[in-house]
Design a protein around this motif. Structure first.
Motif, mmCIF file in Angstrom:
data_model
loop_
_atom_site.group_PDB
_atom_site.id
_atom_site.type_symbol
_atom_site.label_atom_id
_atom_site.label_comp_id
_atom_site.label_asym_id
_atom_site.label_seq_id
_atom_site.Cartn_x
_atom_site.Cartn_y
_atom_site.Cartn_z
ATOM 1 N N THR A 9 0.821 -1.205 0.000
ATOM 2 C CA THR A 9 0.000 0.000 0.000
ATOM 3 C C THR A 9 0.855 1.256 0.000
ATOM 4 O O THR A 9 0.516 2.254 -0.654
ATOM 5 C CB THR A 9 -0.952 -0.015 1.211
ATOM 6 N N LEU A 24 -6.171 8.046 -3.205
ATOM 7 C CA LEU A 24 -5.617 8.952 -2.199
ATOM 8 C C LEU A 24 -4.257 9.499 -2.625
ATOM 9 O O LEU A 24 -3.914 10.636 -2.288
ATOM 10 C CB LEU A 24 -5.537 8.239 -0.852
ATOM 11 N N LEU A 71 -7.169 3.649 5.318
ATOM 12 C CA LEU A 71 -6.471 2.814 4.338
ATOM 13 C C LEU A 71 -5.447 1.904 5.008
ATOM 14 O O LEU A 71 -5.436 0.683 4.789
ATOM 15 C CB LEU A 71 -5.778 3.712 3.304
ATOM 16 N N SER A 109 -5.765 3.195 -2.575
ATOM 17 C CA SER A 109 -4.394 3.702 -2.529
ATOM 18 C C SER A 109 -4.148 4.705 -3.644
ATOM 19 O O SER A 109 -3.602 5.798 -3.426
ATOM 20 C CB SER A 109 -3.395 2.543 -2.668
ATOM 21 N N LYS A 158 -6.572 8.248 4.839
ATOM 22 C CA LYS A 158 -5.319 7.487 4.851
ATOM 23 C C LYS A 158 -5.196 6.656 6.132
ATOM 24 O O LYS A 158 -4.635 5.554 6.108
ATOM 25 C CB LYS A 158 -4.125 8.428 4.690
ATOM 26 N N SER A 159 -5.710 7.156 7.222
ATOM 27 C CA SER A 159 -5.717 6.360 8.452
ATOM 28 C C SER A 159 -6.539 5.092 8.252
ATOM 29 O O SER A 159 -6.144 3.993 8.669
ATOM 30 C CB SER A 159 -6.302 7.188 9.599
ATOM 31 N N LEU A 168 -8.117 13.891 3.784
ATOM 32 C CA LEU A 168 -7.005 13.009 3.428
ATOM 33 C C LEU A 168 -6.450 12.289 4.653
ATOM 34 O O LEU A 168 -6.151 11.093 4.611
ATOM 35 C CB LEU A 168 -5.899 13.807 2.740
ATOM 36 N N TYR A 169 -6.311 13.024 5.743
ATOM 37 C CA TYR A 169 -5.774 12.449 6.978
ATOM 38 C C TYR A 169 -6.645 11.293 7.459
ATOM 39 O O TYR A 169 -6.146 10.207 7.810
ATOM 40 C CB TYR A 169 -5.691 13.540 8.039
ATOM 41 N N SER A 174 -12.755 6.315 0.294
ATOM 42 C CA SER A 174 -11.565 6.876 -0.334
ATOM 43 C C SER A 174 -11.870 7.446 -1.713
ATOM 44 O O SER A 174 -11.370 8.524 -2.078
ATOM 45 C CB SER A 174 -10.477 5.804 -0.447
ATOM 46 N N THR A 204 -3.770 13.441 -2.941
ATOM 47 C CA THR A 204 -2.669 14.088 -2.233
ATOM 48 C C THR A 204 -1.872 14.975 -3.175
ATOM 49 O O THR A 204 -1.510 16.112 -2.840
ATOM 50 C CB THR A 204 -1.751 13.030 -1.589
ATOM 51 N N GLU A 257 0.270 3.815 -3.059
ATOM 52 C CA GLU A 257 -0.177 5.193 -2.811
ATOM 53 C C GLU A 257 0.679 6.181 -3.596
ATOM 54 O O GLU A 257 0.168 7.151 -4.176
ATOM 55 C CB GLU A 257 -0.110 5.505 -1.320
#
Length: 394
Positions: free
Chosen positions: A74, A253, A301, A250, A298-299, A294-295, A328, A257, A78
C-alpha cells in the motif's frame, strides 16, 4: 498502538515516489495526447519496473514476487497513484486468483506474470451484467474434450497489454455455476481463436492501456485451463475484488494528495488584491477540509491493510474493504474538485496535472464495485452483524 512506519517501509514508499517522479511522470503528457501509452514506450517501461525492483508487488517470493506485506504494498501503491492517465497500471499486479490454480497453471501463468513475462486481464462485466454477476450471460459448455465459451464482455481493462484473459462464465448457462477460464491470446494485439475484439472505446480519462469489448463465439478452451472448480468463480473473483479495492483506495488517495499539494503551493504563490489567495478564508477553509479528509481516509487505508496482514477474518476484511473503497474514492473526488477550483482556469488546462487527475479520479466511484454497491455491502453487513462491525475499535 504504534502508527510509525519502519525505515524499511519508508524506503519502499520512497521507491514508489521516486519511480513516479523519474519514470512515470515524464510519460504523462505523451500518454494523454496519444490516448494510451505509445507502443514504443511499453517494453522499455516493463524493463524499468524490473530494474527498479517493483515486479511482482502483490505476490510472495515462492511465486516470484517481492514478498511484501499489504501495508508495504500500500505504501508503494499510494505513491504510484500520484501519476495521471492510469500509468500506475504499468507496475503490474498478477491476478490474485491465479494463486488458486493447479501447479501447472501457477508455473505457466502466475510465476511468469510476477516477472512481467506474461500479463492477464479480467473479462467479467457484460452489456447486461455489472454489479449483479448472476446476470452474466457468457456460458461455458464442455464438448468434445474442450470448454466452449459464448458471450460478450465489456471493459476488459489492459486487454492490449495482456497475453491471456481470465473469463468469468456460467457453466451450462447456470448462474449457480460461475467459473473462471484461462484463455490464451497469440500476442498482445491478436484475439484468441473464435474471439472478436469488437472495439476499445474511448472514455472520459485516457489510460495507459485499453478497455476492450470482446465477443466469444464457441471459443475453445482446453479442459486444463479452468481456474479453480466449477462454481468457484465468484469466490475467486471476490478475493480479487478485495485486493483491487485496496489498490483503488491507494491510487485515489495518492492522486488526491498530489492535487492537494499542487493547490496548496498555488494558494501561496497566487496573489490577488495584494495578498496570497490562501489568506482569504474561502480558500483557507477548502485547504483545511482537504487536509482533514485526506488524513482520515489514509488512516482508514492503512488500518485495513494492517488488518489483512494480521490475518483478520475474511468476512471482516471484505466488509472493511468495501467501506474503504467507498470512502476513499469519494474523498478523492471532493479533494481533487476543490484543488481544481483553487487553481481556477489554470486547473482546467490539460497541461495541468490536476485537470488530468480530475478526469482520472471519477471512475474510482464506478469500477470494481460502484459507490452504490459498496453501500449495499456495508448496509447488508450492518443488518447481519450490527454497527459494531464498523464502530468498535478492536
Amino acid at each position: 498502538m504504534d502508527f510509525t512506519f519502519t525505515d524499511h517501509e519508508r524506503a519502499l514508499s520512497k521507491r514508489g515516489r521516486d519511480f513516479f517522479e523519474q519514470v512515470l511522470e515524464p510519460l504523462e503528457v505523451v500518454t494523454d495526447e496519444h490516448g494510451e501509452l505509445p507502443d514504443a514506450e511499453r517494453a522499455p517501461l516493463r524493463q524499468k519496473v524490473r530494474d527498479w525492483g517493483l515486479a511482482g508487488i502483490n505476490l510472495d517470493k515462492d511465486h516470484g514476487g517481492m514478498g511484501l506485506s499489504m501495508v508495504e504494498q500500500t505504501l508503494i501503491e499510494e505513491q504510484l497513484g500520484r501519476v495521471t492517465n492510469g500509468l500506475w497500471s504499468a507496475v503490474w499486479r498478477a491476478p490474485v486468483s491465479l494463486k488458486f490454480g493447479t501447479d501447472r497453471q501457477i508455473e505457466e501463468y502466475l510465476i511468469p506474470s510476477a516477472g512481467g513475462e506474461r500479463r492477464g486481464c479480467f473479462a467479467i462485466t457484460e452489456p447486461g451484467a455489472g454489479s449483479d454477476p448472476r446476470q452474466v450471460q457468457t456460458r461455458a459448455d464442455f464438448r468434445d474434450g474442450h470448454w466452449r465459451l459464448n458471450g460478450e464482455k465489456w471493459f476488459v481493462t489492459s486487454y492490449n497489454a495482456s497475453d491471456f484473459i481470465i473469463v468469468h462464465a456460467h457453466v451450462d448457462g447456470d448462474p449457480d455455476k460461475p467459473t473462471l477460464f484461462l484463455v490464451d491470446k497469440p500476442d498482445y494485439y491478436t484475439a484468441p481463436p473464435n474471439t472478436t475484439h469488437s472495439r476499445s472505446p474511448k472514455f472520459m480519462h485516457n489510460f495507459a492501456y485499453d478497455h476492450a469489448e470482446l465477443v466469444f463465439n464457441d471459443t475453445p478452451v482446453p479442459a486444463d485451463k479452468m481456474l479453480g472448480e466449477v462454481g468457484q468463480g465468484f469466490e475467486l473473483t471476490k478475493d480479487w475484488f478485495v485486493e483491487a479495492r485496496l489498490q483503488i483506495a491507494s491510487h485515489a488517495l495518492g492522486a488526491a494528495t498530489r492535487a492537494a499539494e499542487i493547490a496548496n503551493a498555488y494558494a501561496t504563490e497566487r496573489r490577488q488584491f495584494g495578498r496570497a489567495i490562501r489568506d482569504f478564508q474561502a480558500i483557507e477553509f477548502m485547504l483545511a477540509d482537504m487536509a482533514v479528509e485526506l488524513y482520515a481516509a489514509k488512516s482508514m487505508l492503512f488500518r485495513v491493510a494492517a488488518e489483512i496482514d494480521s490475518g483478520a477474518d475474511r468476512s471482516l476484511i471484505h466488509s472493511h474493504a468495501s467501506a474503504l473503497k467507498l470512502h476513499s474514492s469519494e474523498v478523492a473526488g471532493r479533494v481533487v474538485d476543490k484543488a481544481l477550483q483553487i487553481l481556477g482556469g489554470r486547473g482546467y488546462m490539460r497541461e495541468n496535472p490536476v485537470e488530468r487527475l480530475y478526469r482520472d479520479i471519477r471512475v474510482d466511484r464506478i469500477w470494481e464495485g460502484t459507490s452504490e454497491i459498496q453501500r449495499n455491502v456495508v448496509g447488508g453487513r450492518l443488518r447481519k452483524m450490527g454497527m459494531s462491525l464498523y464502530s468498535d475499535v478492536a
